[in-house]
Design an enzyme around this catalytic site. Structure first.
Site, PDB file in Angstrom:
ATOM      1  N   HIS A  55      51.542 -14.070  29.887  1.00 40.80           N
ATOM      2  CA  HIS A  55      50.890 -12.992  30.648  1.00 40.80           C
ATOM      3  C   HIS A  55      51.278 -11.644  30.068  1.00 40.80           C
ATOM      4  CE1 HIS A  55      54.810 -13.198  32.619  1.00 40.80           C
ATOM      5  NE2 HIS A  55      54.559 -12.096  33.313  1.00 40.80           N
ATOM      6  N   HIS A  57      52.888  -8.831  31.030  1.00 43.75           N
ATOM      7  CA  HIS A  57      54.014  -7.935  31.345  1.00 43.75           C
ATOM      8  C   HIS A  57      54.850  -7.614  30.105  1.00 43.75           C
ATOM      9  CE1 HIS A  57      53.822  -8.992  35.906  1.00 43.75           C
ATOM     10  NE2 HIS A  57      53.028  -7.994  35.578  1.00 43.75           N
ATOM     11  N   ASP A  59      57.954  -7.257  29.443  1.00 41.67           N
ATOM     12  CA  ASP A  59      59.129  -8.048  29.064  1.00 41.67           C
ATOM     13  C   ASP A  59      58.754  -9.419  28.497  1.00 41.67           C
ATOM     14  OD1 ASP A  59      58.314  -8.736  31.700  1.00 41.67           O
ATOM     15  OD2 ASP A  59      60.242  -9.671  32.095  1.00 41.67           O
ATOM     16  N   HIS A  60      57.447  -9.652  28.321  1.00 46.78           N
ATOM     17  CA  HIS A  60      56.978 -10.892  27.697  1.00 46.78           C
ATOM     18  C   HIS A  60      56.240 -10.646  26.388  1.00 46.78           C
ATOM     19  CE1 HIS A  60      57.758 -13.491  31.308  1.00 46.78           C
ATOM     20  NE2 HIS A  60      57.871 -12.276  31.801  1.00 46.78           N
ATOM     21  N   HIS A 112      51.032 -14.600  39.905  1.00 44.89           N
ATOM     22  CA  HIS A 112      51.933 -13.528  39.465  1.00 44.89           C
ATOM     23  C   HIS A 112      51.092 -12.422  38.812  1.00 44.89           C
ATOM     24  CE1 HIS A 112      55.577 -11.700  37.847  1.00 44.89           C
ATOM     25  NE2 HIS A 112      55.074 -11.771  36.641  1.00 44.89           N
ATOM     26  N   ASP A 133      56.199 -16.640  34.315  1.00 40.78           N
ATOM     27  CA  ASP A 133      56.711 -16.168  35.601  1.00 40.78           C
ATOM     28  C   ASP A 133      55.969 -16.814  36.779  1.00 40.78           C
ATOM     29  OD1 ASP A 133      58.375 -14.577  34.139  1.00 40.78           O
ATOM     30  OD2 ASP A 133      57.469 -12.671  34.704  1.00 40.78           O
ATOM     31  N   HIS A 171      62.724 -16.737  32.963  1.00 42.87           N
ATOM     32  CA  HIS A 171      63.854 -15.967  33.494  1.00 42.87           C
ATOM     33  C   HIS A 171      64.969 -16.860  34.030  1.00 42.87           C
ATOM     34  CE1 HIS A 171      62.113 -11.891  33.432  1.00 42.87           C
ATOM     35  NE2 HIS A 171      60.954 -12.491  33.684  1.00 42.87           N
TER      36      HIS A 171
HETATM   37 ZN    ZN Z   1      55.836 -11.068  34.740  1.00 47.40          ZN
END
Ligand code: ZN
Length: 260
Positions: A55, A57, A59-60, A112, A133, A171
């Site tokens: 996805h 975001h 941090d990905h 998410h 996530d 995570h």
């Molecule tokens: Zn995320």
């Protein structure tokens, strides 16, 4: 035979690196930063062949630009082409593609984010699931874009995969998730035991991941919405909001966890 290597990133992210034994090519999942990947590639003399994105975001995807070079395939959801780095392969529900000689199946798991996808590698024993996530060990992702109905359906779809499936979330949230799970099901013996085992792993600085789908189905309250223990707990905690459908129970549980 695929090996999955754990590359810690940021505070509590994991970048999963997939490689075939005796092969210098590899893929990574959700490289939020490039440095851990670059370091591993260098020290093990590996060549990055592809990147799987679950996805959009930061941090990905944050490390993708620095890892891009000719010959690297970037895979992501067709729904999120404008929010993801440039994709060489745009995929959607049910698509299949090859990764190091294995077939990867794409599952759309909105909740998410709306365009969130998971990658399932069935022809590996045990099968592998990279779920970003969506499903966490003992918990699930927050609903930033989707509805409780969507997330509940997504988690149910994942729960239908084989019990032996190795679950690779993005995570290390396991301890806080299991702490919450114990509030929901304090008498769940398997959950109590999992908490002890995961605490021991974290005390040694080791990841609690991957988990198995069987573990999740036995201890993750977000996959146990219809279990009598969870139904009773929600009825006690939310006496004025009786859940008449599993998705409503899921919404209550997710809302409770958001404030916990
Ligand atoms: Zn995320």
């Amino acid at each position: 035979m695929l090996d999955v290597i754990t590359l810690p990133a940021f505070n509590d992210n994991y970048i999963w690196l997939l490689k075939s034994r005796g092969d210098k090519r590899c893929w990574v999942v959700d490289p939020g930063e490039a440095e851990p990947v670059q370091h591993y590639l260098k020290t093990h003399e590996l060549t990055l062949e592809g990147i799987l994105l679950t996805h959009h975001h930061a941090d990905h995807i944050g490390g993708v630009a620095a890892l891009m070079k000719a010959g690297v395939t970037v895979v992501g959801s067709v729904q999120d082409v404008y929010r993801l780095p440039p994709l060489n392969l745009q995929v959607t529900q049910g698509d299949r593609f090859q990764l190091l000689g294995h077939t990867v199946q794409v599952l759309e798991v909105p909740g998410h984010t709306l365009g969130h996808i998971a990658y399932f590698i069935e022809d590996q024993h045990p099968p592998l699931l990279f779920c970003g996530d969506t499903l966490f060990a003992g918990g699930c992702g927050r609903l930033f874009e989707g509805t409780p109905e969507q997330m509940h359906a997504s988690l149910q779809a994942l729960a239908r995969l084989p019990d032996t499936t190795r679950v690779y979330p993005a995570h290390e949230y396991t301890l806080s998730n299991l702490k919450f799970a114990l509030q929901v099901e304090p008498d769940n013996l398997q959950l109590q035991q999992r908490m002890t085992e995961c605490q021991q792993l974290r005390d040694k600085g080791q990841p609690t991941l991957p988990s198995t789908l069987a573990d999740e189905k036995a201890t993750n309250p977000f996959l146990r919405i219809s279990q009598p223990t969870v139904v009773r707990c929600l009825a006690r905690r939310f006496p004025d909001q009786p859940a008449t459908a599993p998705a409503e129970g899921f919404a209550l549980l997710r809302g409770w966890k958001d404030k916990a």
